[in-house]
Design an enzyme around this catalytic site. Structure first.
Site, short mmCIF file in Angstrom:
data_model
loop_
_atom_site.label_atom_id
_atom_site.label_comp_id
_atom_site.label_asym_id
_atom_site.label_seq_id
_atom_site.Cartn_x
_atom_site.Cartn_y
_atom_site.Cartn_z
N TYR A 168 22.26 -25.55 -1.72
CA TYR A 168 22.87 -27.26 -2.19
C TYR A 168 23.08 -27.97 -0.79
O TYR A 168 22.79 -28.89 -0.60
CB TYR A 168 24.08 -26.79 -3.19
CG TYR A 168 25.07 -28.29 -3.34
CD1 TYR A 168 24.16 -29.24 -4.12
CD2 TYR A 168 25.94 -28.40 -2.62
CE1 TYR A 168 25.09 -30.52 -4.59
CE2 TYR A 168 26.74 -29.84 -2.81
CZ TYR A 168 26.29 -30.69 -3.85
OH TYR A 168 26.73 -31.98 -3.90
N ASN A 217 35.31 -33.84 -2.76
CA ASN A 217 36.14 -33.25 -4.02
C ASN A 217 36.47 -34.65 -4.79
O ASN A 217 37.64 -35.03 -5.03
CB ASN A 217 37.33 -32.50 -3.82
CG ASN A 217 36.98 -31.34 -3.16
OD1 ASN A 217 36.55 -31.04 -2.04
ND2 ASN A 217 36.83 -29.95 -4.05
N SER A 224 25.49 -27.82 -8.71
CA SER A 224 26.15 -26.70 -8.48
C SER A 224 25.95 -25.78 -7.35
O SER A 224 24.60 -25.50 -7.31
CB SER A 224 26.09 -25.95 -9.98
OG SER A 224 26.29 -24.75 -9.61
N LYS A 234 21.47 -31.42 0.51
CA LYS A 234 22.20 -32.38 0.89
C LYS A 234 22.20 -33.10 2.18
O LYS A 234 21.71 -34.20 2.47
CB LYS A 234 23.47 -32.41 0.27
CG LYS A 234 23.76 -32.33 -1.19
CD LYS A 234 23.74 -33.63 -1.83
CE LYS A 234 23.64 -33.58 -3.04
NZ LYS A 234 23.34 -34.92 -3.88
N ASP A 279 18.07 -40.22 -16.01
CA ASP A 279 18.74 -39.04 -16.10
C ASP A 279 17.95 -38.08 -16.88
O ASP A 279 17.67 -38.25 -18.12
CB ASP A 279 20.37 -39.26 -16.49
CG ASP A 279 20.99 -38.14 -16.36
OD1 ASP A 279 20.85 -36.89 -16.74
OD2 ASP A 279 22.18 -38.32 -15.57
N ARG A 329 42.30 -29.23 -0.13
CA ARG A 329 41.07 -30.05 -0.33
C ARG A 329 41.48 -31.85 -0.29
O ARG A 329 42.65 -32.15 -0.79
CB ARG A 329 40.40 -30.10 -1.63
CG ARG A 329 40.07 -28.60 -2.17
CD ARG A 329 38.98 -28.35 -1.31
NE ARG A 329 38.30 -26.95 -1.49
CZ ARG A 329 38.72 -25.97 -0.93
NH1 ARG A 329 39.40 -25.94 0.10
NH2 ARG A 329 38.00 -24.61 -1.12
N GLY A 337 24.23 -33.94 -17.38
CA GLY A 337 25.08 -34.88 -17.80
C GLY A 337 24.90 -35.09 -19.16
O GLY A 337 24.12 -34.23 -20.14
N ASP A 380 34.56 -19.47 -0.04
CA ASP A 380 35.39 -20.82 -0.58
C ASP A 380 35.81 -21.18 1.05
O ASP A 380 36.55 -20.51 1.86
CB ASP A 380 36.43 -20.39 -1.27
CG ASP A 380 36.00 -20.74 -2.93
OD1 ASP A 380 35.06 -21.12 -3.07
OD2 ASP A 380 36.92 -20.60 -3.63
N1 LIG Z 1 31.74 -34.38 -8.09
C1 LIG Z 1 31.92 -34.09 -6.64
O1 LIG Z 1 33.09 -33.70 -6.31
C2 LIG Z 1 30.93 -34.53 -5.63
C3 LIG Z 1 31.00 -34.06 -4.15
C4 LIG Z 1 29.96 -34.10 -3.42
C5 LIG Z 1 28.64 -34.86 -3.88
N2 LIG Z 1 28.81 -34.97 -5.04
C6 LIG Z 1 27.13 -35.28 -5.61
O2 LIG Z 1 27.62 -36.67 -6.40
C7 LIG Z 1 26.50 -36.70 -7.35
C8 LIG Z 1 26.92 -37.04 -8.60
O3 LIG Z 1 27.89 -35.66 -9.03
P1 LIG Z 1 28.47 -35.27 -10.34
O4 LIG Z 1 30.13 -34.97 -9.87
O5 LIG Z 1 28.60 -36.73 -10.93
O6 LIG Z 1 27.59 -34.49 -11.04
P2 LIG Z 1 26.94 -34.41 -12.81
O7 LIG Z 1 26.32 -33.28 -12.86
O8 LIG Z 1 28.09 -34.96 -13.67
O9 LIG Z 1 25.91 -35.77 -12.63
C9 LIG Z 1 24.56 -35.37 -11.90
C10 LIG Z 1 23.83 -35.95 -12.77
O10 LIG Z 1 22.35 -35.55 -12.45
C11 LIG Z 1 21.28 -35.52 -13.59
N3 LIG Z 1 20.17 -34.82 -13.15
C12 LIG Z 1 19.89 -33.59 -12.63
N4 LIG Z 1 18.95 -33.38 -12.33
C13 LIG Z 1 18.15 -34.50 -12.49
C14 LIG Z 1 16.76 -34.75 -12.40
N5 LIG Z 1 15.87 -33.90 -11.81
N6 LIG Z 1 16.39 -36.01 -12.81
C15 LIG Z 1 17.06 -36.92 -13.38
N7 LIG Z 1 18.34 -36.65 -13.28
C16 LIG Z 1 19.01 -35.45 -12.96
C17 LIG Z 1 22.28 -34.78 -14.48
O11 LIG Z 1 21.84 -34.73 -15.82
C18 LIG Z 1 23.61 -35.42 -14.39
O12 LIG Z 1 23.66 -36.32 -15.13
C19 LIG Z 1 25.60 -35.64 -7.06
O13 LIG Z 1 24.43 -35.97 -6.29
C20 LIG Z 1 26.52 -34.54 -6.34
O14 LIG Z 1 25.61 -33.66 -5.61
C21 LIG Z 1 29.57 -34.86 -5.91
#
Ligand SMILES: NC(=O)c1ccc[n+]([C@@H]2O[C@H](COP(=O)([O-])OP(=O)(O)OC[C@H]3O[C@@H](n4cnc5c(N)ncnc54)[C@H](O)[C@@H]3O)[C@@H](O)[C@H]2O)c1
Length: 324
Positions: free
Chosen positions: A153, A182, A90, A157, A45, A221, A50, A284
């Site tokens: 974004y 979500n 984001s 994905k 990470d 949602r 994070g 949205d």
């Molecule tokens: N939270 C949701 O509702 C949701 C929904 C759909 C998809 N996702 C996907 O789930 C995954 C986790 O999301 P989350 O909600 O835990 O977000 P988060 O921001 O808490 O976690 C993402 C992590 O990736 C790390 N990161 C970002 N760029 C990086 C890089 N270049 N190299 C290494 N680390 C990197 C960040 O520091 C962070 O710790 C993501 O891929 C997100 O797109 C989340």
């Protein structure tokens, strides 16, 4: 964590695992569950969204970007499964910085798949997103519905899923893409400018403030507690099927309005939730809900933690961190 006694997870026990994005919200929950299974857990990470405090004791932490090839290669060496959670998460930031989004989410995923295939990793579970269904999804959304990229974004994905499919065709690597809907729970960052709805609502309620809702609050949602997502990841990782890039929705299959969620949060806290309505936000989605038939059939997935229970866990965690 009694649910981890499930025998279906036995193939994962004591193996080496890599969680990219493991200092983030979802990744840190996956890392904890893997530690409970007795796995050797590595986290890669770059801490861009994070936090070091999210890392559970016992993980081997590599502070590096996905784009750092040598560190990625050494972190992946000897791993059975990679849980690929790292991403620019984001949507607004992806609109502001589409090139960075492309580099991290598309190029980063490609490099990770290359490194995994080279290292002989058995499987990669990719964190895909319901954003792939666009801003007017069919309800409930099924994996056979068309995709629609409404932001860099979402495009990144969808591209990640395509790369997972390509590598599963062209190499020995098994891949699966889990389209999350979500997700909420402890360790989701409520102070982030991009905080997800539930963590932002919880933060306001615990401070005794009004909750701001964009629009009438009747938008819905498929709010999914994070433990369900961890379970889905472990089922995907341990499945004996030869997964070849399948896309699988991970949600609860039920949709709730924002007003209903805020009301339930107030009930859990024993307070009246006051709501302020703000103008609707352009772009949205009005309604979003997963059809989880494929997750049930392919992975044996069942969402076991329901909304109220998940909200109670989340609010309890948040209240320990909110100054009185
Ligand atoms: N939270 C949701 O509702 C949701 C929904 C759909 C998809 N996702 C996907 O789930 C995954 C986790 O999301 P989350 O909600 O835990 O977000 P988060 O921001 O808490 O976690 C993402 C992590 O990736 C790390 N990161 C970002 N760029 C990086 C890089 N270049 N190299 C290494 N680390 C990197 C960040 O520091 C962070 O710790 C993501 O891929 C997100 O797109 C989340």
């Amino acid at each position: 964590m009694d649910w981890l006694d499930d025998q279906r997870f036995d193939p994962l026990r004591e193996r080496a695992m890599l969680v990219t994005g493991g200092a983030g919200f979802i990744g840190s929950h996956i890392a904890r569950a893997l530690l409970h299974l007795g796995c050797e857990v590595r986290v890669l990470d770059d801490l861009s969204s994070g936090h070091r405090e999210n890392l559970p004791d016992g993980v081997e932490f590599v502070e590096a970007s996905l784009l750092d090839d040598p560190l990625l290669a050494s972190a992946i060496e000897g791993c059975d499964v990679v849980f690929h959670e790292a991403a620019m998460v984001s949507v607004p930031l992806s609109v502001e910085q589409p090139d960075l989004c492309r580099r991290v989410n598309i190029e980063g995923t490609q490099r990770l798949l290359e490194a995994a295939a080279r290292a002989g990793v058995r499987r990669v579970a990719f964190a895909a997103s319901a954003a792939a269904y666009g801003d007017e999804p069919r309800i409930p959304s099924s994996e056979t519905d068309p995709t629609c990229a409404c932001s860099p974004y979402a495009a990144s994905k969808i591209a990640g899923e395509a790369l997972c499919q390509a590598f599963a065709r062209c190499t020995e690597l098994s891949t699966v893409s889990l389209r999350y809907f979500n997700i909420f729970g402890p360790r989701q960052d409520p102070r982030s400018p991009y905080a997800a709805a539930i963590s932002a609502f919880g933060d306001r309620l615990l401070r005794g403030e009004e909750v701001a809702i964009f629009g009438d609050g009747e938008q819905t949602r498929d709010f999914t507690y994070v433990e369900n997502v961890v379970r889905a990841n472990l089922l995907a990782a341990s499945s004996e099927r030869d997964l070849r890039g399948e896309v699988v929705n991970i949600g609860t299959g039920r949709r709730r309005s924002l007003l209903e969620v805020v009301r339930t949060m107030g009930e859990v806290l024993g307070c009246e939730a006051r709501v302020r309505h703000e103008p609707p936000r352009a772009g949205d989605v009005r309604h979003s809900c997963a059809d989880i038939t494929r997750a049930r059939e392919l992975l044996g997935y069942e969402p076991t933690v329901q909304l109220r229970q998940g909200l109670a866990h989340t609010l309890s965690w948040m209240s320990e961190r909110t100054p009185a």
